[in-house]
Design an enzyme around this catalytic site. Structure first.
Site, short mmCIF file in Angstrom:
data_model
loop_
_atom_site.label_atom_id
_atom_site.label_comp_id
_atom_site.label_asym_id
_atom_site.label_seq_id
_atom_site.Cartn_x
_atom_site.Cartn_y
_atom_site.Cartn_z
N GLU A 156 -8.11 -10.14 1.16
CA GLU A 156 -6.93 -9.35 1.64
C GLU A 156 -6.80 -8.59 0.32
O GLU A 156 -6.53 -8.94 -0.84
CB GLU A 156 -5.84 -10.60 1.52
CG GLU A 156 -4.57 -9.79 1.75
CD GLU A 156 -3.42 -10.87 2.26
OE1 GLU A 156 -2.95 -11.01 3.38
OE2 GLU A 156 -3.01 -11.41 1.09
N TYR A 173 -2.58 -1.52 3.10
CA TYR A 173 -2.91 -2.97 3.34
C TYR A 173 -4.18 -3.08 4.11
O TYR A 173 -4.68 -2.40 5.16
CB TYR A 173 -1.90 -3.82 4.05
CG TYR A 173 -2.38 -5.05 4.42
CD1 TYR A 173 -2.22 -6.32 3.61
CD2 TYR A 173 -3.02 -5.75 5.59
CE1 TYR A 173 -2.53 -7.58 3.70
CE2 TYR A 173 -3.42 -6.74 5.79
CZ TYR A 173 -3.38 -7.83 4.79
OH TYR A 173 -3.87 -9.14 5.26
#
Length: 396
Positions: A206, A118
């Site tokens: 993101e 991530y």
């Protein structure tokens, strides 16, 4: 302003970020054509069909499917296009899928096992700077990771006076456990991502997951991008990416009328001039036993037209049981707002919910007199306490 995954990936690619290649399609036939084009350009024989909506968790709702042939691409695209996709972020009503992104399958086997990470960049308001967030737990909801295993969240704050430094990018890559070619590629990826974040005037980037492929390449497999609305005047090309079909219709209507509106889940509609006063008004509503149904700021130039537009938007919410108009007359005169309320009420007609108008400031007394002499079912108040009592009575 949110943009779709396919738009976000094109934006990233323009700044040198390596991405999972894909082609957007509106129909199953276009999806097959996209698969053929990807086969020619990347050599891929397996494909991923991904629903394009402004919400995460698409895979959980059946909006992301693997296709092992071009025939399967058509089948999967047919299933997804037109579906009402429900995810943890859409609510129970879901969102209709109008497009799919046909992507190359990048999870092919090799000498090294593919690994997901991530990586996000956002503004840390408390620290007054941008922050890079990373985790080895890619592909999972980052909120769940932060709640259950916060030690797996890596944070690197960026000093705005000097920008992202090389040692910081290396620090993040080390913390993710990377080495060799994958380490070097991640450092490049972080720099390119931050460059894109700044260049787009974004408030959030993101990438979940970031993939380390079996040959140690680093790719953006997904991309969530939010652009700062206040910067759209200088981001014309990005402003054109806006998809109003993905936005709340009431919020779209409000923006077209020059109103700042955010829908909430309560039962008391609010119409206020000024964001600070709007927050105080929502507090008053809570203290009176109600719940705010919206945030609606009519700004400093409220008139009959804007007040009427605000009324119409609020009244479209079936949950609204009362409306509180709270105006502080500074730039705008209270008597002008009061006249606007009366005109709007008459134009709309047959308003069944009680309306409480609290006017304070310039020409407040004149405004209250206009309300009281209008003959309409509108209650006036002078102080916030009185307004709260009127709301409480209306909800009883």
């Amino acid at each position: 302003m949110n943009i779709h995954e396919y738009q976000a990936k094109e934006l990233l690619k323009g700044y040198g970020v390596k991405i999972q290649e894909g082609i957007v399609a509106d129909t199953p036939e276009e999806a097959v054509a996209a698969a053929k084009e990807l086969n020619k350009s990347t050599g891929t024989e397996w494909y991923v069909v991904k629903a394009q909506i402004h919400a995460g968790g698409r895979g959980k709702g059946g909006g992301v499917k693997l296709a092992k042939s071009q025939d399967e691409v058509k089948e999967k695209a047919s299933d997804i296009i037109g579906m009402q996709l429900v995810t943890p972020q859409t609510g129970p009503e879901g969102k209709k899928v109008n497009k799919v992104l046909i992507c190359q399958d990048v999870y092919y086997p090799g000498a090294n096992e593919p690994k997901e990470y991530y990586l996000g960049i956002l503004l840390d308001r408390a620290a007054g700077c941008d922050v890079i967030m990373a985790s080895t737990e890619g592909g999972m909801d980052i909120e769940t990771v932060a709640e259950e295993t916060p030690e797996k969240i890596i944070k690197e704050r960026i000093n705005p006076s000097v920008g992202l430094q090389a040692f910081q990018a290396r620090k993040v890559a080390f913390a993710l456990g990377l080495e060799g070619q994958a380490f070097k590629e991640m450092v490049k990826f972080i720099f390119a991502l931050y460059k894109a974040y700044q260049g787009a005037d974004a408030s959030l980037f993101e990438i979940n997951p970031v993939l380390k492929t079996s040959d140690d390449q680093i790719l953006a497999v997904d991309a969530k991008v939010n652009i700062d609305d206040n910067a759209l005047y200088r981001q014309k090309n990005l402003a054109e990416m806006r998809d109003i079909t993905e936005e709340d219709p009431a919020e779209v209507e409000a923006s077209e009328s020059g109103l700042n509106y955010v829908k909430l889940d309560g039962n008391v509609g609010c119409m206020v001039n000024g964001a600070g006063l709007a927050m105080a008004t929502m507090d008053i509503i809570k203290l009176s036993g109600g719940d705010p149904a919206n945030f609606l700021d009519v700004g400093g130039s409220a008139n009959a037209k804007t007040v009427e537009a605000g009324f119409r938007i609020i009244l479209k919410d079936p949950k609204v049981k009362a409306i509180l108009i709270n105006i502080f007359g500074g730039i705008v005169r209270c008597d002008r707002v009061a006249q606007g309320v009366v005109e709007a009420y008459k134009n709309i007609g047959d308003i069944k919910v009680p309306i409480i108008v609290r006017l304070q400031g310039t020409n407040a007394e004149e405004g209250a007199k206009i309300i009281e002499e209008s003959g309409l079912k509108v209650t006036s108040a002078i102080v916030l306490k009185d307004a709260a009592e009127r709301v409480k009575e209306a909800l009883a």
